[in-house]
Design a protein around this motif. Structure first.
Motif, PDB file in Angstrom:
ATOM      1  N   GLY A   1       0.695  -1.374  -0.378  1.00  0.00           N
ATOM      2  CA  GLY A   1       0.430   0.126  -0.347  1.00  0.00           C
ATOM      3  C   GLY A   1       0.783   1.634  -0.357  1.00  0.00           C
ATOM      4  O   GLY A   1       0.508   1.789   0.292  1.00  0.00           O
ATOM      5  N   THR A   2       1.881   1.414  -0.180  1.00  0.00           N
ATOM      6  CA  THR A   2       3.185   1.824   0.015  1.00  0.00           C
ATOM      7  C   THR A   2       4.136   2.338  -1.209  1.00  0.00           C
ATOM      8  O   THR A   2       4.162   1.170  -2.129  1.00  0.00           O
ATOM      9  CB  THR A   2       3.770   2.222   1.335  1.00  0.00           C
ATOM     10  N   PHE A   3       4.409   3.528  -1.351  1.00  0.00           N
ATOM     11  CA  PHE A   3       5.434   3.725  -2.889  1.00  0.00           C
ATOM     12  C   PHE A   3       6.863   4.221  -2.524  1.00  0.00           C
ATOM     13  O   PHE A   3       6.593   4.977  -2.067  1.00  0.00           O
ATOM     14  CB  PHE A   3       5.088   4.198  -3.112  1.00  0.00           C
ATOM     15  N   THR A   4       7.720   3.904  -2.851  1.00  0.00           N
ATOM     16  CA  THR A   4       8.923   4.844  -2.807  1.00  0.00           C
ATOM     17  C   THR A   4       9.584   5.178  -3.940  1.00  0.00           C
ATOM     18  O   THR A   4       9.405   4.573  -5.200  1.00  0.00           O
ATOM     19  CB  THR A   4      10.542   4.161  -2.204  1.00  0.00           C
ATOM     20  N   ASP A   5      10.354   7.008  -4.071  1.00  0.00           N
ATOM     21  CA  ASP A   5      10.351   7.490  -4.691  1.00  0.00           C
ATOM     22  C   ASP A   5      12.094   6.681  -5.760  1.00  0.00           C
ATOM     23  O   ASP A   5      12.901   7.286  -4.631  1.00  0.00           O
ATOM     24  CB  ASP A   5      10.318   8.696  -4.739  1.00  0.00           C
ATOM     25  N   LEU A   6      11.742   6.280  -6.292  1.00  0.00           N
ATOM     26  CA  LEU A   6      13.056   5.949  -6.941  1.00  0.00           C
ATOM     27  C   LEU A   6      13.363   6.793  -8.453  1.00  0.00           C
ATOM     28  O   LEU A   6      14.625   5.816  -8.764  1.00  0.00           O
ATOM     29  CB  LEU A   6      13.020   4.072  -7.109  1.00  0.00           C
ATOM     30  N   ALA A   7      13.407   7.946  -8.786  1.00  0.00           N
ATOM     31  CA  ALA A   7      13.196   8.184 -10.114  1.00  0.00           C
ATOM     32  C   ALA A   7      15.006   8.154 -10.376  1.00  0.00           C
ATOM     33  O   ALA A   7      15.250   8.669 -11.034  1.00  0.00           O
ATOM     34  CB  ALA A   7      12.926   9.367 -10.075  1.00  0.00           C
ATOM     35  N   GLU A   8      15.778   9.305  -9.202  1.00  0.00           N
ATOM     36  CA  GLU A   8      17.018   9.150  -9.433  1.00  0.00           C
ATOM     37  C   GLU A   8      18.418   8.046  -9.830  1.00  0.00           C
ATOM     38  O   GLU A   8      18.950   8.213 -10.069  1.00  0.00           O
ATOM     39  CB  GLU A   8      17.708  10.415  -8.042  1.00  0.00           C
ATOM     40  N   LYS A   9      17.916   7.416  -8.811  1.00  0.00           N
ATOM     41  CA  LYS A   9      18.672   5.744  -8.413  1.00  0.00           C
ATOM     42  C   LYS A   9      18.184   5.680 -10.029  1.00  0.00           C
ATOM     43  O   LYS A   9      19.429   4.799 -10.423  1.00  0.00           O
ATOM     44  CB  LYS A   9      18.177   5.048  -7.302  1.00  0.00           C
ATOM     45  N   ALA A  10      17.108   5.285 -10.371  1.00  0.00           N
ATOM     46  CA  ALA A  10      15.980   4.812 -11.653  1.00  0.00           C
ATOM     47  C   ALA A  10      17.135   5.288 -12.697  1.00  0.00           C
ATOM     48  O   ALA A  10      17.230   5.301 -13.905  1.00  0.00           O
ATOM     49  CB  ALA A  10      15.239   5.065 -11.971  1.00  0.00           C
ATOM     50  N   GLY A  11      17.231   6.465 -12.690  1.00  0.00           N
ATOM     51  CA  GLY A  11      18.571   7.605 -13.815  1.00  0.00           C
ATOM     52  C   GLY A  11      16.827   8.198 -14.378  1.00  0.00           C
ATOM     53  O   GLY A  11      17.414   8.931 -15.451  1.00  0.00           O
ATOM     54  N   VAL A  12      16.126   8.610 -13.869  1.00  0.00           N
ATOM     55  CA  VAL A  12      14.740   9.588 -15.093  1.00  0.00           C
ATOM     56  C   VAL A  12      14.295   9.791 -13.957  1.00  0.00           C
ATOM     57  O   VAL A  12      13.507  11.329 -14.911  1.00  0.00           O
ATOM     58  CB  VAL A  12      13.762   7.838 -14.826  1.00  0.00           C
ATOM     59  N   ALA A  13      14.842  11.035 -13.330  1.00  0.00           N
ATOM     60  CA  ALA A  13      14.439  12.645 -12.121  1.00  0.00           C
ATOM     61  C   ALA A  13      14.660  13.595 -13.868  1.00  0.00           C
ATOM     62  O   ALA A  13      13.420  13.918 -13.717  1.00  0.00           O
ATOM     63  CB  ALA A  13      15.447  12.581 -11.455  1.00  0.00           C
ATOM     64  N   LEU A  14      15.804  13.500 -14.494  1.00  0.00           N
ATOM     65  CA  LEU A  14      15.940  14.574 -15.384  1.00  0.00           C
ATOM     66  C   LEU A  14      15.465  15.730 -14.416  1.00  0.00           C
ATOM     67  O   LEU A  14      15.585  15.620 -13.517  1.00  0.00           O
ATOM     68  CB  LEU A  14      14.764  14.367 -16.566  1.00  0.00           C
ATOM     69  N   ASP A  15      15.184  16.985 -15.473  1.00  0.00           N
ATOM     70  CA  ASP A  15      15.349  18.750 -14.158  1.00  0.00           C
ATOM     71  C   ASP A  15      14.135  19.102 -15.244  1.00  0.00           C
ATOM     72  O   ASP A  15      13.830  19.091 -16.613  1.00  0.00           O
ATOM     73  CB  ASP A  15      16.305  18.528 -14.330  1.00  0.00           C
ATOM     74  N   ASN A  16      14.199  20.550 -15.505  1.00  0.00           N
ATOM     75  CA  ASN A  16      12.994  21.515 -15.636  1.00  0.00           C
ATOM     76  C   ASN A  16      11.550  21.151 -16.249  1.00  0.00           C
ATOM     77  O   ASN A  16      10.901  20.232 -15.720  1.00  0.00           O
ATOM     78  CB  ASN A  16      13.712  21.583 -16.968  1.00  0.00           C
ATOM     79  N   TRP A  17      11.409  20.661 -17.512  1.00  0.00           N
ATOM     80  CA  TRP A  17       9.970  20.311 -18.184  1.00  0.00           C
ATOM     81  C   TRP A  17       9.814  18.879 -18.101  1.00  0.00           C
ATOM     82  O   TRP A  17       9.621  18.846 -19.879  1.00  0.00           O
ATOM     83  CB  TRP A  17       9.038  21.809 -18.043  1.00  0.00           C
ATOM     84  N   SER A  18       9.289  17.961 -18.329  1.00  0.00           N
ATOM     85  CA  SER A  18       8.541  17.018 -18.335  1.00  0.00           C
ATOM     86  C   SER A  18       7.353  17.098 -18.844  1.00  0.00           C
ATOM     87  O   SER A  18       6.383  17.152 -17.415  1.00  0.00           O
ATOM     88  CB  SER A  18       9.200  15.739 -17.787  1.00  0.00           C
ATOM     89  N   ALA A  19       6.529  16.510 -19.943  1.00  0.00           N
ATOM     90  CA  ALA A  19       5.380  16.685 -19.862  1.00  0.00           C
ATOM     91  C   ALA A  19       4.897  15.300 -19.470  1.00  0.00           C
ATOM     92  O   ALA A  19       3.522  15.198 -18.906  1.00  0.00           O
ATOM     93  CB  ALA A  19       4.704  17.119 -20.885  1.00  0.00           C
ATOM     94  N   GLY A  20       5.568  14.001 -20.282  1.00  0.00           N
ATOM     95  CA  GLY A  20       4.399  13.056 -20.414  1.00  0.00           C
ATOM     96  C   GLY A  20       5.462  11.983 -20.723  1.00  0.00           C
ATOM     97  O   GLY A  20       6.624  11.956 -20.502  1.00  0.00           O
ATOM     98  N   GLY A  21       4.714  10.916 -20.061  1.00  0.00           N
ATOM     99  CA  GLY A  21       5.704   9.821 -20.105  1.00  0.00           C
ATOM    100  C   GLY A  21       4.853   8.205 -21.174  1.00  0.00           C
ATOM    101  O   GLY A  21       3.242   8.401 -21.017  1.00  0.00           O
ATOM    102  N   THR A  22       5.648   7.390 -21.511  1.00  0.00           N
ATOM    103  CA  THR A  22       4.506   6.325 -21.807  1.00  0.00           C
ATOM    104  C   THR A  22       5.677   4.720 -22.169  1.00  0.00           C
ATOM    105  O   THR A  22       6.948   5.048 -22.057  1.00  0.00           O
ATOM    106  CB  THR A  22       3.948   6.490 -23.661  1.00  0.00           C
ATOM    107  N   TRP A  23       5.195   3.709 -21.016  1.00  0.00           N
ATOM    108  CA  TRP A  23       6.092   2.524 -21.487  1.00  0.00           C
ATOM    109  C   TRP A  23       5.309   1.529 -22.171  1.00  0.00           C
ATOM    110  O   TRP A  23       5.150   1.514 -22.437  1.00  0.00           O
ATOM    111  CB  TRP A  23       5.715   1.910 -19.958  1.00  0.00           C
ATOM    112  N   GLY A  24       7.305   0.760 -22.688  1.00  0.00           N
ATOM    113  CA  GLY A  24       6.886   0.321 -23.649  1.00  0.00           C
ATOM    114  C   GLY A  24       8.203  -0.922 -23.966  1.00  0.00           C
ATOM    115  O   GLY A  24       9.500  -0.330 -23.667  1.00  0.00           O
TER     116      GLY A  24
END
Length: 630
Positions: A195-218
């Motif tokens: 029921g909980t989540f952990t933010d792993l964006a930095e560790k995963a290397g997808v945090a980026l910066d500035n303005w990201s708009a949308g995402g899609t997985w595939g």
């Protein structure tokens, strides 16, 4: 007279840009204004009617006293009305104030019922710690028509300026995760199974910066792991805000129909796009340049991306709705790279060969011919686009011929989706709408700031008819819509819609259409060589004399994420039909469904492993199955 040129219509500003400082110095006269986004659309069918007989804007009127009731607004009854979106300043003088956010449907606790994730924006004061930060919401489905916000407990409040959301099980552990795109660093909320989540964006290397708009997985390279594409929008500098007549906007003065307005993206620097390869160890590698999808040269204003197999070759291609510029269609070569077919396919421009303010993308086979079509939302005074797939990776823009073009002209569209709202086996089409300039309510533009929803019924012949908006029902809501997601929120076999309204509460439109048509729904579970949540799978159902297609897609609409479960209407047929599933691994599996009005769980290579009837486990999930690998 000063020279003028148009800022292409955009999700945040179909303005007229007066470039007098630059052009007058060269002694140029003003060129003629050409019809384009944000200007009156000229077509063989004539301009749209801007007002009804009572002189009200058609974007907020046109309701009927009686007729079929298709959707009811159950926001308050469902317990959603106390949450509110916050997106910048009320005067909407900056581009960041106007876009709004997406919404994602996710069964985060694997109880078989869809929950709702609503992205929220922010304010400068909140980011500076001068006021409480607006929070995203995770509404848990209570199975009784109500929802409870558990975002704080789950750890997914995202105290950043949020825009998009994409749901998928990126690490194949059987639990869906949440990508949130922000102005600032992104979030990658990993599901902890409790029921909980952990933010792993930095560790995963997808945090980026500035303005990201949308995402899609595939899974673009077919290794069984989901990769991630994130679209970049505008490079937004807090220390160099793009007010009019500043360095950030090239000292431009911007107006729309004579009204001074916020400047749109066309004179701002864009952000590149990013394709992240899943390394299988919780980290990702940026392969954007190598794959040919980085957009580092043009830096077009990317909004909604979608991974989906456009040309039926078994490999996910990539579509990107770009604001005010050419939209992208990248065809997957199968060697880790993509071919840019934006121009050659006919997808990148509208029927007049012009760039548009592409905000949202709907994906579906509305012709029931096995080929995926696209609907794309656009700015006011532009018909919303319908791209019919002609095969061989070619598209024809048929909005006017289909019947959606002229009706949609006055509306400023955002999220959209193909959905079979009456379960007749043919995909219908919805657009949600809302203006970006508050002055629309003050001035005689023939439009309104808040706008009604447009729902088009599929006539089974390539054409659509607008569904009537009955007073007091959901289609008569006048709201400032942005993102919308579609799915069976009540497990009753009817597709509902949840709208993320800018600067207001969400709007939950429950499907109450009176049809008694049958249906089937599928939860797909991938095998060892496919993504666990089967994102990228293509499913065909032969039933009731027609062959329907559905794809498992993460992303779409306007920076949102729909129900991952393929849904098929059966009309009056009591025969559930036969499935043909093309799994991402390459395995093709055929399955005979045993009964209608069920949600089947189908596991790759094992057939039907469970089923739900009326929201509860069915007594007999048996089926006949056979599998083969091409």
């Amino acid at each position: 007279m000063s020279s003028i040129r148009r800022i292409s219509c955009c999700a945040v500003g179909a303005a007229i840009l007066a470039c007098g400082l630059a052009n007058v110095a060269r002694g140029q006269d003003a060129p003629a204004q050409r019809p384009n986004s944000g200007m009156q659309h000229y077509s063989p069918n004539g301009p749209a009617e801007k007002r009804d007989p009572n002189k009200r804007s058609v974007t907020e009127s046109g309701f009927v006293d009686s007729g079929p009731i298709i959707f009811q607004d159950v926001t308050k009854a469902a317990g959603l009305s106390n949450w509110k979106s916050v997106m910048g300043a009320a005067d909407k003088r900056l581009i960041i104030d106007t876009n709004g956010s997406g919404v994602g449907l996710i069964d985060y606790d694997n109880d078989g019922w869809l929950d709702i994730y609503l992205v929220n924006g922010s304010t400068f004061n909140a980011l500076d710690g001068k006021e409480d930060s607006p929070h995203a919401a995770l509404f848990h489905n209570n199975h009784d028509g109500t929802f409870t916000d558990v975002a704080a407990k789950a750890g997914v409040t995202n105290d950043r300026w949020g825009f998009g959301v994409a749901i998928a099980d990126y690490d194949n552990d059987g639990w869906p995760d949440i990508l949130v795109t922000n102005w600032g660093k992104n979030r990658l909320y990993h599901n902890n199974h409790d029921g909980t989540f952990t933010d792993l964006a930095e560790k995963a290397g997808v945090a980026l910066d500035n303005w990201s708009a949308g995402g899609t997985w595939g899974d673009y390279d077919g290794d069984g792991r989901l990769d991630l594409f994130i679209s970049g929008y505008v490079h937004f500098d807090r220390n160099n805000l793009p007010y009019e007549k500043t360095k950030a906007t090239g000292f431009s003065y911007c107006e729309f129909r004579g009204e001074p307005v916020m400047c749109g993206p066309m004179n701002l620097e864009g952000e590149p796009d990013h394709l992240f390869h899943n390394n299988g160890d919780g980290t990702f590698a940026d392969v954007s340049v190598k794959a040919g999808v980085a957009d580092t040269l043009n830096k077009y204003y990317g909004l909604t991306p979608v991974f989906v197999d456009v040309n039926n070759d078994g490999k996910p291609d990539l579509v990107v709705a770009n604001d005010s510029t050419l939209s992208y269609l990248y065809l997957n070569r199968g060697d880790g790279t993509f071919e840019d077919a934006s121009y050659t396919s006919g997808f990148g421009l509208n029927a007049d060969g012009r760039e548009v303010a592409a905000m949202g993308i709907a994906v579906g086979d509305y012709m029931n011919n096995g080929r995926l079509d696209f609907a794309v939302s656009d700015f006011e005074d532009e018909s919303k686009l319908l791209f019919r797939n002609e095969g061989n990776s070619g598209f024809n823009e048929v909005s006017m011929q289909s019947g959606i073009g002229k009706i949609s002209l006055p509306f400023l569209g955002w999220g959209d989706g193909f959905l079979d709202f009456d379960n007749d086996g043919w995909l219908d089409l919805m657009f949600v709408n809302g203006h970006i300039y508050p002055a629309a309510d003050r001035l005689d533009w023939g439009s309104s700031y808040a706008q009604k929803v447009l729902l088009f019924h599929n006539d089974h012949n390539g054409k659509f008819t607008a569904a009537p908006a009955v007073k007091g029902t959901g289609l008569a809501d006048v709201v400032s819509s942005r993102g919308v997601a579609f799915g069976d929120l009540f497990n009753d076999g009817k597709i509902d819609a949840i709208i993320n309204q800018i600067d207001g509460p969400p709007v939950l439109l429950k499907n109450v259409n009176p049809d008694q048509h049958h249906w089937v729904e599928l939860k797909l579970v991938g095998g060892p060589k496919s993504p666990r949540d089967a994102v990228g799978a293509t499913v065909c159902l032969n039933a009731n004399g027609i062959r329907q297609r559905q794809d498992v897609i993460s992303g779409g609409s306007y920076v949102s994420s729909n129900d991952l479960r393929p849904h098929f209407g059966l009309g009056d047929s009591s025969d559930a039909g036969s499935l043909e599933i093309h799994w991402p691994s390459g395995i093709k599996e055929s399955i005979k469904l045993s009964a209608v009005d069920r949600i089947y769980t189908i596991t790759e290579g094992k057939g039907i492993t469970s089923s739900m009837c009326a929201g509860k486990p069915c007594a007999n999930p048996a089926s006949a199955t056979s599998g083969s690998k091409p």
